[in-house]
Design a protein around this motif. Structure first.
Motif, PDB file in Angstrom:
ATOM      1  N   SER A 344     -37.698 -31.582   5.331  1.00 29.81           N
ATOM      2  CA  SER A 344     -38.639 -31.038   4.350  1.00 29.81           C
ATOM      3  C   SER A 344     -39.877 -30.417   4.982  1.00 29.81           C
ATOM      4  O   SER A 344     -40.810 -30.026   4.271  1.00 29.81           O
ATOM      5  CB  SER A 344     -39.065 -32.144   3.378  1.00 29.81           C
ATOM      6  OG  SER A 344     -39.780 -33.166   4.057  1.00 29.81           O
ATOM      7  N   LYS A 347     -40.763 -26.733   3.889  1.00 24.81           N
ATOM      8  CA  LYS A 347     -41.180 -26.696   2.476  1.00 24.81           C
ATOM      9  C   LYS A 347     -42.612 -27.199   2.339  1.00 24.81           C
ATOM     10  O   LYS A 347     -43.431 -26.586   1.626  1.00 24.81           O
ATOM     11  CB  LYS A 347     -40.243 -27.532   1.619  1.00 24.81           C
ATOM     12  CG  LYS A 347     -40.637 -27.540   0.140  1.00 24.81           C
ATOM     13  CD  LYS A 347     -39.756 -28.437  -0.682  1.00 24.81           C
ATOM     14  CE  LYS A 347     -40.134 -28.358  -2.156  1.00 24.81           C
ATOM     15  NZ  LYS A 347     -41.561 -28.659  -2.404  1.00 24.81           N
ATOM     16  N   GLU A 348     -42.924 -28.329   2.989  1.00 31.00           N
ATOM     17  CA  GLU A 348     -44.281 -28.878   2.901  1.00 31.00           C
ATOM     18  C   GLU A 348     -45.298 -27.926   3.517  1.00 31.00           C
ATOM     19  O   GLU A 348     -46.414 -27.766   3.013  1.00 31.00           O
ATOM     20  CB  GLU A 348     -44.347 -30.240   3.590  1.00 31.00           C
ATOM     21  CG  GLU A 348     -43.473 -31.314   2.971  1.00 31.00           C
ATOM     22  CD  GLU A 348     -43.897 -31.689   1.566  1.00 31.00           C
ATOM     23  OE1 GLU A 348     -45.059 -31.421   1.178  1.00 31.00           O
ATOM     24  OE2 GLU A 348     -43.057 -32.254   0.833  1.00 31.00           O
ATOM     25  N   LYS A 387     -34.449 -20.601   6.714  1.00 25.81           N
ATOM     26  CA  LYS A 387     -35.226 -21.534   5.909  1.00 25.81           C
ATOM     27  C   LYS A 387     -36.636 -21.002   5.641  1.00 25.81           C
ATOM     28  O   LYS A 387     -37.190 -21.216   4.559  1.00 25.81           O
ATOM     29  CB  LYS A 387     -35.301 -22.896   6.604  1.00 25.81           C
ATOM     30  CG  LYS A 387     -33.976 -23.636   6.670  1.00 25.81           C
ATOM     31  CD  LYS A 387     -34.151 -25.063   7.151  1.00 25.81           C
ATOM     32  CE  LYS A 387     -34.793 -25.947   6.089  1.00 25.81           C
ATOM     33  NZ  LYS A 387     -34.779 -27.374   6.458  1.00 25.81           N
ATOM     34  N   TYR A 391     -38.556 -20.304   1.857  1.00 23.44           N
ATOM     35  CA  TYR A 391     -39.823 -20.901   1.442  1.00 23.44           C
ATOM     36  C   TYR A 391     -40.985 -19.919   1.502  1.00 23.44           C
ATOM     37  O   TYR A 391     -42.155 -20.337   1.547  1.00 23.44           O
ATOM     38  CB  TYR A 391     -40.115 -22.142   2.297  1.00 23.44           C
ATOM     39  CG  TYR A 391     -39.115 -23.255   2.095  1.00 23.44           C
ATOM     40  CD1 TYR A 391     -38.893 -23.796   0.834  1.00 23.44           C
ATOM     41  CD2 TYR A 391     -38.375 -23.755   3.164  1.00 23.44           C
ATOM     42  CE1 TYR A 391     -37.967 -24.818   0.632  1.00 23.44           C
ATOM     43  CE2 TYR A 391     -37.453 -24.775   2.982  1.00 23.44           C
ATOM     44  CZ  TYR A 391     -37.251 -25.295   1.712  1.00 23.44           C
ATOM     45  OH  TYR A 391     -36.330 -26.307   1.526  1.00 23.44           O
TER      46      TYR A 391
END
Length: 501
Positions: A344, A347-348, A387, A391
């Motif tokens: 994650s 994303k964070e 990725k 995001y």
């Protein structure tokens, strides 16, 4: 000018009449640093000295000033300067602000950004401050030549002045290549991190053999032992941003030093050590909030070489940042394998407005990458860029053309590999042998191979204009968001032709 003995009358630079000086106080320093009592008649003085230097007409000729004894409380005047040079992005004034914060309790500090000034203009600004010490930042190997020119001119212009300042140089460029700067006239080089060493110089002067110092001695060049790194970093004061010029929209922030890796082409571990040292998450979050609330920062650039060296720490920072307030965007640099170390993490980071990340690839040739100490697979890079797109993070890949071990066949595959990895944009840079690194052996220090320079320009043009790159960026523009804004800017620049050397 030499120190004036106790109770002798000497010249005050700001008065037409003499002034009573105390032990070890130079006239130039006294003029700037001590408060004087009301003027008194000359006839009341018991001793007089040689009044040979003309002074400004600020008080009547029949009056004098008696200075209160200032020596113990007097701070030395320190000028920290980013010298004139062609600089794409200015990290220099930020690093000087970090140093200024560490020593301003014992020195009167002025910070000058002379990047866009002429050498003469920069020297005038320095001399206007009547400094005791001049500290010059040399950001990189490429900065050494222009810094030497500045040092030489400053040395020449101060040789016949009453007070000759001590000239020191520091930063990555000075640490890697000190000899040209010493030959140009620098009194000493501060190598490695400068906070502790600069304090020593202010308090004790230049002492051959001092930790963190390189200088000339009776037996030639003397290099002191390395200075102990600052630990923990939270003990450092916040950068003296009040002394910095306008950052022009981009605020720099340092959240860690050093690197746990040992890439053979990189000087980071030679400057800051192999031990990676972070600021605490609370310190990082506090400084970011301060930049947003007190300075109105919209763009914050994290100056770390590898922000994601500790993914758990980054997660903690990001979760706190998400509570706000946040800038419009945070820029960072990181390794691909670290960015994928936690599922994650990206994303964070995106939710914390870290929306542009530069990933140092260097080479996608497996053999050359392994030899360089950075054996990360092509599939890893492809996954991290995928990725990042998901995001809304704009990705930049950095390549080095001409790394030792790169074969002609591998070089020709650079573009194909880069297109497969699919970053949003890429920078191809010629290999530059850096002093002190394993890859510098047998190479001309500081000079890239002309063929590497030419191929870098070719690869930059080819990648940015390639239809797959253009298509990917146009899709990003269509989706909007921060990544789309960056994509639009890159598309505009891609229309410009990068000239081949």
């Amino acid at each position: 000018m030499n120190a004036v003995p106790a109770n002798n009358v000497g010249q005050h630079l700001c008065a037409e009449a003499p002034v009573l000086l105390y032990p070890k106080c130079s006239v130039r320093v006294m003029a700037h640093h001590c408060r004087c009592s009301a003027p008194i008649p000359l006839s009341s003085l018991t001793e007089r000295g040689d009044w040979s230097i003309p002074c400004a007409k600020t008080i009547p000729k029949d009056c004098s000033l008696i200075c209160r004894q200032p020596f113990k409380a007097m701070k030395k005047r320190l000028v920290l300067i980013k010298p004139p040079e062609i600089s794409r992005f200015n990290f220099g004034t930020f690093s000087l602000a970090v140093l200024a914060a560490a020593v301003r309790h014992i020195a009167d500090v002025t910070l000058i950004d002379a990047t866009s000034l002429t050498c003469d203009e920069a020297i005038k600004k320095v001399l206007d401050e009547s400094p005791d010490i001049v500290g010059i930042t040399v950001m990189s190997q490429e900065s050494v030549k222009s810094a030497c020119s500045f040092v030489s001119s400053l040395k020449t212009d101060t040789e016949n002045t009453p007070a000759q300042p001590t000239i020191i140089a520091g930063g990555h460029g000075a640490s890697m290549n000190p000899e040209p700067l010493l030959a140009a006239g620098a009194s000493a080089i501060v190598y490695g991190e400068g906070e502790k060493t600069l304090l020593q110089v202010i308090e004790n002067g230049i002492v051959p053999g001092t930790k963190g110092i390189i200088c000339y001695g009776n037996s030639g060049t003397i290099k002191g032992k390395p200075q102990q790194p600052v630990l923990p970093l939270d003990c450092l004061e916040k950068p003296a941003r009040d002394l910095m010029p306008d950052p022009e929209g981009v605020f720099l922030l340092e959240t860690s030093r050093g690197c746990p890796h040992s890439c053979k082409f990189c000087e980071t571990t030679r400057f800051s050590g192999k031990r990676w040292r972070p600021f605490s998450p609370s310190r990082v979050v506090g400084e970011i909030r301060e930049l947003v609330e007190e300075y109105g920062a919209w763009i914050i650039h994290l100056a770390d070489d590898n922000f994601a060296a500790d993914p758990e720490r980054v997660l903690n920072i990001c979760k706190e940042l998400q509570k706000g307030p946040l800038p419009a965007i945070i820029l960072a640099s990181a390794r691909a394998d670290d960015l994928l170390a936690h599922p994650s993490l990206l994303k964070e980071m995106s939710d914390a407005r870290i929306r542009r990340i530069t990933v140092g690839i260097e080479t996608l040739d497996p053999s050359a990458a392994k030899k360089a100490g950075k054996a990360i697979s092509l599939d890893t890079y492809r996954e991290v860029f995928r990725k990042m797109r998901a995001y809304d993070i704009f990705s930049i890949a950095s390549f080095i053309v001409g790394l030792p071990g790169e074969t002609p066949v591998a070089r020709q595959k650079n573009i194909a590999f880069a297109l497969f990895a699919a970053p949003d944009t890429a920078h191809f840079l010629p290999f530059l042998p850096l002093p002190g690194t394993p890859y510098a052996k047998g190479r001309t220090i500081g000079l890239p191979d002309p063929e590497d320079v030419r191929d870098s320009a070719v690869f930059n043009n080819t990648f940015r204009k390639h239809h797959t790159t253009v298509t990917r960026l146009k899709r990003a523009v269509g989706k909007g968001g921060i990544r789309g804004l960056f994509a639009e800017k890159v598309l505009q620049k891609s229309k410009e032709h990068i000239p081949y050397p």
